[in-house]
Design a protein around this motif. Sequence first.
Motif, PDB file in Angstrom:
ATOM      1  N   ASP A  69       0.808  -1.228   0.000  1.00 29.89           N
ATOM      2  CA  ASP A  69       0.000   0.000   0.000  1.00 29.89           C
ATOM      3  C   ASP A  69       0.835   1.270   0.000  1.00 29.89           C
ATOM      4  O   ASP A  69       0.393   2.295  -0.505  1.00 29.89           O
ATOM      5  N   SER A  70       2.018   1.243   0.576  1.00 33.23           N
ATOM      6  CA  SER A  70       2.816   2.464   0.687  1.00 33.23           C
ATOM      7  C   SER A  70       3.191   3.013  -0.681  1.00 33.23           C
ATOM      8  O   SER A  70       3.303   4.215  -0.867  1.00 33.23           O
ATOM      9  N   HIS A  71       3.382   2.142  -1.659  1.00 33.80           N
ATOM     10  CA  HIS A  71       3.706   2.598  -3.005  1.00 33.80           C
ATOM     11  C   HIS A  71       2.513   3.311  -3.645  1.00 33.80           C
ATOM     12  O   HIS A  71       2.684   4.253  -4.397  1.00 33.80           O
ATOM     13  N   LEU A  72       1.328   2.851  -3.328  1.00 34.78           N
ATOM     14  CA  LEU A  72       0.132   3.481  -3.858  1.00 34.78           C
ATOM     15  C   LEU A  72      -0.011   4.907  -3.343  1.00 34.78           C
ATOM     16  O   LEU A  72      -0.354   5.819  -4.092  1.00 34.78           O
ATOM     17  N   VAL A  73       0.294   5.126  -2.083  1.00 38.44           N
ATOM     18  CA  VAL A  73       0.221   6.462  -1.493  1.00 38.44           C
ATOM     19  C   VAL A  73       1.269   7.378  -2.126  1.00 38.44           C
ATOM     20  O   VAL A  73       0.988   8.542  -2.435  1.00 38.44           O
ATOM     21  N   LYS A  74       2.480   6.867  -2.356  1.00 39.59           N
ATOM     22  CA  LYS A  74       3.523   7.677  -2.995  1.00 39.59           C
ATOM     23  C   LYS A  74       3.122   8.079  -4.407  1.00 39.59           C
ATOM     24  O   LYS A  74       3.322   9.226  -4.810  1.00 39.59           O
ATOM     25  N   HIS A  75       2.552   7.144  -5.156  1.00 41.80           N
ATOM     26  CA  HIS A  75       2.104   7.461  -6.505  1.00 41.80           C
ATOM     27  C   HIS A  75       0.988   8.507  -6.483  1.00 41.80           C
ATOM     28  O   HIS A  75       1.000   9.445  -7.280  1.00 41.80           O
ATOM     29  N   ALA A  76       0.017   8.324  -5.606  1.00 44.58           N
ATOM     30  CA  ALA A  76      -1.104   9.259  -5.542  1.00 44.58           C
ATOM     31  C   ALA A  76      -0.627  10.650  -5.155  1.00 44.58           C
ATOM     32  O   ALA A  76      -1.089  11.656  -5.716  1.00 44.58           O
ATOM     33  N   PHE A  77       0.288  10.747  -4.207  1.00 46.43           N
ATOM     34  CA  PHE A  77       0.809  12.051  -3.824  1.00 46.43           C
ATOM     35  C   PHE A  77       1.529  12.708  -4.994  1.00 46.43           C
ATOM     36  O   PHE A  77       1.326  13.890  -5.279  1.00 46.43           O
ATOM     37  N   ALA A  78       2.359  11.952  -5.684  1.00 46.46           N
ATOM     38  CA  ALA A  78       3.121  12.521  -6.801  1.00 46.46           C
ATOM     39  C   ALA A  78       2.201  12.968  -7.927  1.00 46.46           C
ATOM     40  O   ALA A  78       2.354  14.061  -8.477  1.00 46.46           O
ATOM     41  N   VAL A  79       1.226  12.179  -8.257  1.00 50.17           N
ATOM     42  CA  VAL A  79       0.383  12.472  -9.411  1.00 50.17           C
ATOM     43  C   VAL A  79      -0.615  13.593  -9.126  1.00 50.17           C
ATOM     44  O   VAL A  79      -0.839  14.460  -9.974  1.00 50.17           O
ATOM     45  N   TYR A  80      -1.216  13.612  -7.940  1.00 53.99           N
ATOM     46  CA  TYR A  80      -2.261  14.587  -7.658  1.00 53.99           C
ATOM     47  C   TYR A  80      -1.748  15.848  -6.969  1.00 53.99           C
ATOM     48  O   TYR A  80      -2.146  16.962  -7.315  1.00 53.99           O
TER      49      TYR A  80
END
Length: 149
Positions: A69-80
Amino acid sequence: MIEQTLTVVALDGATAHLEAQQKKACEGCNGRCGSQVFAKLFGSDKKTFPYQFDKPVEVGQKVTLSLDDSHLVKHAFAVYMLPLFLGLMFAFIGAELLLLSQGWQIIFAAFGGVAGYFLAKSKVKTLQHDIKVIKIHPISLPLTQIDGD
């Protein structure tokens, strides 16, 4: 951990191409909800996911994979958040430090948003996924009636 069961649709040497099962967004609305309207408009192209297995797999076999899950949060932060944050920061710099008019502030904000988009795009490419194989399901055999049963 996020888990998903995928089906092997093609093999390319040791690399298997996996496909997720399509899930309808809503079962009870009979196609009247917004998500199903968007699905009809944009199509339901099935995407495949290449993955290299240590053990041999066959076409039609189901595999359960997990993603941290931690990778999903990093991606979401970077993209949005990164384009939004840089857009607001550039607008603030244009307004408070450079004392620009409102039109130039908007142009600065748009430039910051575009810069944030390209920065996020490069950051997402560098993030590594930690995908683990949870289970390789055996291929199910069709059931047939045996005489005398």
